[in-house]
Design a protein around this motif. Structure first.
Motif, PDB file in Angstrom:
ATOM      1  N   LEU A 280       0.837  -1.196   0.000  1.00 46.86           N
ATOM      2  CA  LEU A 280       0.000   0.000   0.000  1.00 46.86           C
ATOM      3  C   LEU A 280       0.871   1.245   0.000  1.00 46.86           C
ATOM      4  CD1 LEU A 280      -2.738  -0.973   2.635  1.00 46.86           C
ATOM      5  CD2 LEU A 280      -2.744  -1.327   0.151  1.00 46.86           C
ATOM      6  N   TYR A 281       0.505   2.214  -0.851  1.00 42.56           N
ATOM      7  CA  TYR A 281       1.165   3.514  -0.893  1.00 42.56           C
ATOM      8  C   TYR A 281       0.155   4.525  -0.353  1.00 42.56           C
ATOM      9  CZ  TYR A 281       4.425   1.025  -3.882  1.00 42.56           C
ATOM     10  OH  TYR A 281       5.337   0.111  -4.371  1.00 42.56           O
ATOM     11  N   ALA A 282       0.269   4.836   0.928  1.00 39.53           N
ATOM     12  CA  ALA A 282      -0.773   5.587   1.630  1.00 39.53           C
ATOM     13  C   ALA A 282      -0.389   7.044   1.833  1.00 39.53           C
ATOM     14  CB  ALA A 282      -1.042   4.926   2.980  1.00 39.53           C
ATOM     15  N   ASP A 283      -1.399   7.932   1.716  1.00 42.11           N
ATOM     16  CA  ASP A 283      -1.145   9.330   2.031  1.00 42.11           C
ATOM     17  C   ASP A 283      -0.952   9.473   3.543  1.00 42.11           C
ATOM     18  OD1 ASP A 283      -3.686   9.336   3.195  1.00 42.11           O
ATOM     19  OD2 ASP A 283      -4.596  10.599   1.666  1.00 42.11           O
ATOM     20  N   ALA A 284      -0.672  10.678   4.017  1.00 45.39           N
ATOM     21  CA  ALA A 284      -0.258  10.875   5.407  1.00 45.39           C
ATOM     22  C   ALA A 284      -1.297  10.371   6.404  1.00 45.39           C
ATOM     23  CB  ALA A 284       0.035  12.350   5.646  1.00 45.39           C
ATOM     24  N   ASP A 285      -2.568  10.707   6.197  1.00 46.21           N
ATOM     25  CA  ASP A 285      -3.608  10.288   7.138  1.00 46.21           C
ATOM     26  C   ASP A 285      -3.798   8.779   7.123  1.00 46.21           C
ATOM     27  OD1 ASP A 285      -4.041  12.884   7.936  1.00 46.21           O
ATOM     28  OD2 ASP A 285      -5.717  13.213   6.555  1.00 46.21           O
ATOM     29  N   ALA A 286      -3.817   8.196   5.911  1.00 47.94           N
ATOM     30  CA  ALA A 286      -3.986   6.748   5.802  1.00 47.94           C
ATOM     31  C   ALA A 286      -2.779   6.014   6.362  1.00 47.94           C
ATOM     32  CB  ALA A 286      -4.213   6.356   4.344  1.00 47.94           C
ATOM     33  N   LEU A 287      -1.593   6.580   6.141  1.00 48.51           N
ATOM     34  CA  LEU A 287      -0.374   5.952   6.657  1.00 48.51           C
ATOM     35  C   LEU A 287      -0.406   5.895   8.187  1.00 48.51           C
ATOM     36  CD1 LEU A 287       2.408   4.820   5.722  1.00 48.51           C
ATOM     37  CD2 LEU A 287       3.322   7.124   6.109  1.00 48.51           C
ATOM     38  N   GLN A 288      -0.858   6.961   8.794  1.00 53.05           N
ATOM     39  CA  GLN A 288      -0.948   6.995  10.257  1.00 53.05           C
ATOM     40  C   GLN A 288      -1.955   5.963  10.763  1.00 53.05           C
ATOM     41  OE1 GLN A 288      -1.903  10.846  11.826  1.00 53.05           O
ATOM     42  NE2 GLN A 288      -1.827  10.181  13.955  1.00 53.05           N
ATOM     43  N   ALA A 289      -3.089   5.840  10.069  1.00 56.67           N
ATOM     44  CA  ALA A 289      -4.120   4.884  10.484  1.00 56.67           C
ATOM     45  C   ALA A 289      -3.656   3.443  10.322  1.00 56.67           C
ATOM     46  CB  ALA A 289      -5.400   5.122   9.677  1.00 56.67           C
ATOM     47  N   LEU A 290      -2.804   3.193   9.343  1.00 57.44           N
ATOM     48  CA  LEU A 290      -2.375   1.828   9.039  1.00 57.44           C
ATOM     49  C   LEU A 290      -1.109   1.420   9.789  1.00 57.44           C
ATOM     50  CD1 LEU A 290      -3.000   1.907   5.185  1.00 57.44           C
ATOM     51  CD2 LEU A 290      -4.188   0.415   6.796  1.00 57.44           C
ATOM     52  N   SER A 291      -0.322   2.375  10.216  1.00 57.54           N
ATOM     53  CA  SER A 291       0.958   2.064  10.867  1.00 57.54           C
ATOM     54  C   SER A 291       0.738   1.215  12.117  1.00 57.54           C
ATOM     55  CB  SER A 291       1.683   3.355  11.243  1.00 57.54           C
ATOM     56  OG  SER A 291       2.087   4.051  10.083  1.00 57.54           O
ATOM     57  N   GLY A 292       1.459   0.106  12.177  1.00 60.09           N
ATOM     58  CA  GLY A 292       1.328  -0.818  13.278  1.00 60.09           C
ATOM     59  C   GLY A 292       0.173  -1.778  13.154  1.00 60.09           C
ATOM     60  N   ARG A 293      -0.670  -1.568  12.129  1.00 61.39           N
ATOM     61  CA  ARG A 293      -1.847  -2.430  11.942  1.00 61.39           C
ATOM     62  C   ARG A 293      -1.894  -3.043  10.541  1.00 61.39           C
ATOM     63  NH1 ARG A 293      -7.135   0.437  14.155  1.00 61.39           N
ATOM     64  NH2 ARG A 293      -7.815  -1.756  14.126  1.00 61.39           N
ATOM     65  N   TYR A 294      -0.869  -2.786   9.759  1.00 62.29           N
ATOM     66  CA  TYR A 294      -0.687  -3.394   8.435  1.00 62.29           C
ATOM     67  C   TYR A 294       0.797  -3.732   8.352  1.00 62.29           C
ATOM     68  CZ  TYR A 294      -1.616  -4.295   3.466  1.00 62.29           C
ATOM     69  OH  TYR A 294      -1.783  -4.909   2.234  1.00 62.29           O
ATOM     70  N   PRO A 295       1.174  -4.850   7.740  1.00 61.43           N
ATOM     71  CA  PRO A 295       2.588  -5.246   7.721  1.00 61.43           C
ATOM     72  C   PRO A 295       3.511  -4.119   7.271  1.00 61.43           C
ATOM     73  CG  PRO A 295       1.228  -6.996   6.827  1.00 61.43           C
ATOM     74  CD  PRO A 295       0.312  -5.823   7.032  1.00 61.43           C
ATOM     75  N   ALA A 296       4.504  -3.816   8.079  1.00 61.37           N
ATOM     76  CA  ALA A 296       5.401  -2.694   7.791  1.00 61.37           C
ATOM     77  C   ALA A 296       6.115  -2.859   6.452  1.00 61.37           C
ATOM     78  CB  ALA A 296       6.426  -2.549   8.921  1.00 61.37           C
ATOM     79  N   GLY A 297       6.447  -4.100   6.104  1.00 56.52           N
ATOM     80  CA  GLY A 297       7.132  -4.346   4.839  1.00 56.52           C
ATOM     81  C   GLY A 297       6.255  -4.122   3.622  1.00 56.52           C
ATOM     82  N   LEU A 298       4.945  -3.986   3.846  1.00 57.69           N
ATOM     83  CA  LEU A 298       4.004  -3.769   2.743  1.00 57.69           C
ATOM     84  C   LEU A 298       3.377  -2.380   2.800  1.00 57.69           C
ATOM     85  CD1 LEU A 298       2.100  -7.204   2.788  1.00 57.69           C
ATOM     86  CD2 LEU A 298       3.946  -6.506   1.245  1.00 57.69           C
ATOM     87  N   LEU A 299       3.949  -1.486   3.583  1.00 55.71           N
ATOM     88  CA  LEU A 299       3.352  -0.163   3.766  1.00 55.71           C
ATOM     89  C   LEU A 299       4.394   0.912   3.480  1.00 55.71           C
ATOM     90  CD1 LEU A 299       0.831   1.409   4.676  1.00 55.71           C
ATOM     91  CD2 LEU A 299       1.692   1.250   7.030  1.00 55.71           C
ATOM     92  N   GLN A 300       4.043   1.819   2.556  1.00 55.94           N
ATOM     93  CA  GLN A 300       4.946   2.905   2.193  1.00 55.94           C
ATOM     94  C   GLN A 300       4.168   4.208   2.096  1.00 55.94           C
ATOM     95  OE1 GLN A 300       7.670   2.282  -1.075  1.00 55.94           O
ATOM     96  NE2 GLN A 300       7.594   0.047  -0.858  1.00 55.94           N
ATOM     97  N   ALA A 301       4.877   5.306   2.240  1.00 52.59           N
ATOM     98  CA  ALA A 301       4.265   6.621   2.070  1.00 52.59           C
ATOM     99  C   ALA A 301       4.020   6.870   0.579  1.00 52.59           C
ATOM    100  CB  ALA A 301       5.159   7.707   2.639  1.00 52.59           C
ATOM    101  N   ALA A 302       2.859   7.388   0.273  1.00 54.21           N
ATOM    102  CA  ALA A 302       2.533   7.700  -1.116  1.00 54.21           C
ATOM    103  C   ALA A 302       3.365   8.874  -1.611  1.00 54.21           C
ATOM    104  CB  ALA A 302       1.058   8.016  -1.244  1.00 54.21           C
TER     105      ALA A 302
END
Length: 415
Positions: A280-302
């Protein structure tokens, strides 16, 4: 290679198809469907040779790959095309003028349809079935990645045509070279219509280069908006299916747009995607909501490039908006006019979304994975048009016919 001769033979073959009845065309298609099943091993062997030349990590690999199941589906789609009524000879307008002239507008084939496509061997069979059923000859120019698969498919089709006494030039496969593409796009008076099937670069090249008429089929930059009133369980099913059913196809989801009031549900909404390895390439708000609750290796800042990208891979952007209007603005800016969806329990919101989104297919509470000719009951598809002049959306038999006016008189003369 004498492309002029090749195209003239295709033109002549197109004229000869007019002599066949619909029943005769259906018999040929039924024989080809049986031949696909009977020659499964040979088709898969040719496809395996193509697959060996492609990196399995390439997003086009899945499009290129044939399996026994996919060949069975191709044969089934061909039989579905057989079962459809003929698109030819339909009278769409009829009237008698005050002077007694009788006018009829009747559907007829285009003549010769050229297809430029990438690593999609299923297109060879789909295009043939639709063109043959509608009385059109087809000239195919596939990509080098799928050349072995395409040549085996056309060899199989030619065998059936010869057995049935039909001119094999009704389906012609050109070499997989840039020279062949250039020849097709310049074949004024020989190729009546060209349809590109592939990514944005291919489509743009064909549109910008062709001297023959082109129907622009779309690279699919697809968005789904999860509204403030959306049902979470429904959203999980829709997003998962839209993104991961087949990531390499044009109707696959590229960007999930989420109403800011539902950010607390975003981790649960995206949880099924983690099991499929979706980055997932998440914007700032989505990144904050997903951090720690979605695999870190699959989460990046958009980044700015994350939106408006057709990923064709296990990758997806996530964008947060504060209103339906913001979601609509995002789609207007980044969408490609292919397929868009809203997940909502608000009827007014759903209807506003459908009224204001400018795309060929606009869904409410359903995944964009349904944008497909076979799913729409067209038997198969020759492409998905994102333009507005002429066909739009999945194109089947009716969309590859044109019409002519038939006028019957009794000696009238115009004053």
């Amino acid at each position: 290679m004498d492309y002029n001769d090749i195209f003239n033979k295709a033109k002549a073959a197109g004229r000869s198809l007019a002599l066949l009845t619909d029943a005769e065309r259906n018999s040929v298609l039924a024989d080809v469907a049986c031949a696909i099943e009977a020659n499964e091993e040979a088709l898969l062997a040719a496809n395996a040779a193509d697959l060996e030349r492609m990196d399995a990590a390439n997003p086009l690999y899945d499009r290129l790959r044939l399996t026994a199941e996919r060949l069975g589906a191709i044969a089934a789609d061909m039989r579905n095309v057989c079962s459809l009524p003929s698109p030819l000879g339909r009278v769409s307008h009829e009237r008698t003028l005050p002077n007694g002239l009788r006018l009829r507008r009747v559907s007829v084939p285009f003549g010769v349809i050229g297809i430029v496509y990438e690593a999609r061997p299923n297109v060879t069979f789909d295009v043939f079935s639709l063109c043959f059923k509608s009385g059109n000859a087809c000239v195919l120019k596939g990509g080098s990645d799928a050349d072995s698969s395409n040549r085996k498919a056309v060899e199989l089709i030619h065998g059936v045509l010869r057995a049935r006494g039909v001119d094999t030039a009704a389906v012609t496969l050109l070499p997989s070279t840039h020279e062949a593409t250039a020849a097709m796009l310049a074949a004024v008076g020989q190729i009546d219509l060209c349809i590109p099937r592939g990514g944005r670069r291919l489509i743009d090249f064909v549109r910008d280069t062709a001297r023959v008429p082109v129907i622009e089929t779309g690279a699919g930059v697809v968005n789904t908006y999860f509204d403030a009133s959306a049902d979470l369980d429904m959203g999980r099913r829709i997003v998962l299916n839209a993104k991961t059913r087949r990531v390499s196809v044009c109707n696959a989801l590229d960007c999930l747009i989420v109403h800011s009031s539902r950010l607390r549900d975003l981790p649960a909404l995206c949880e099924p995607l983690a099991g499929k390895g979706v980055t997932l390439y998440a914007d700032a708000d989505a990144l904050q909501a997903l951090s720690g609750r979605y695999p870190a290796g699959l989460l990046q800042a958009a980044t700015p490039d994350s939106f408006g990208t057709e990923f064709m891979d296990y990758k997806m952007a996530v964008r947060t908006v504060a209103s339906l209007g913001e979601a609509l603005d995002h789609i207007a800016r980044y969408g490609s006019g292919h397929s868009e969806s809203i997940i909502t329990a608000d009827e007014a919101c759903a209807r506003e979304f459908q009224a204001r989104v400018d795309a060929a297919c606009v869904y409410v509470n359903a995944p964009t994975s349904f944008t497909d000719g076979a799913q729409f009951g067209l038997g198969a598809e020759i492409g998905i048009s994102t333009q507005k002049l002429g066909p739009r959306g999945p194109m089947g038999l009716e969309e590859i016919c044109t019409y002519k006016w038939l006028i019957d008189g009794e000696g009238q003369a115009r004053p």
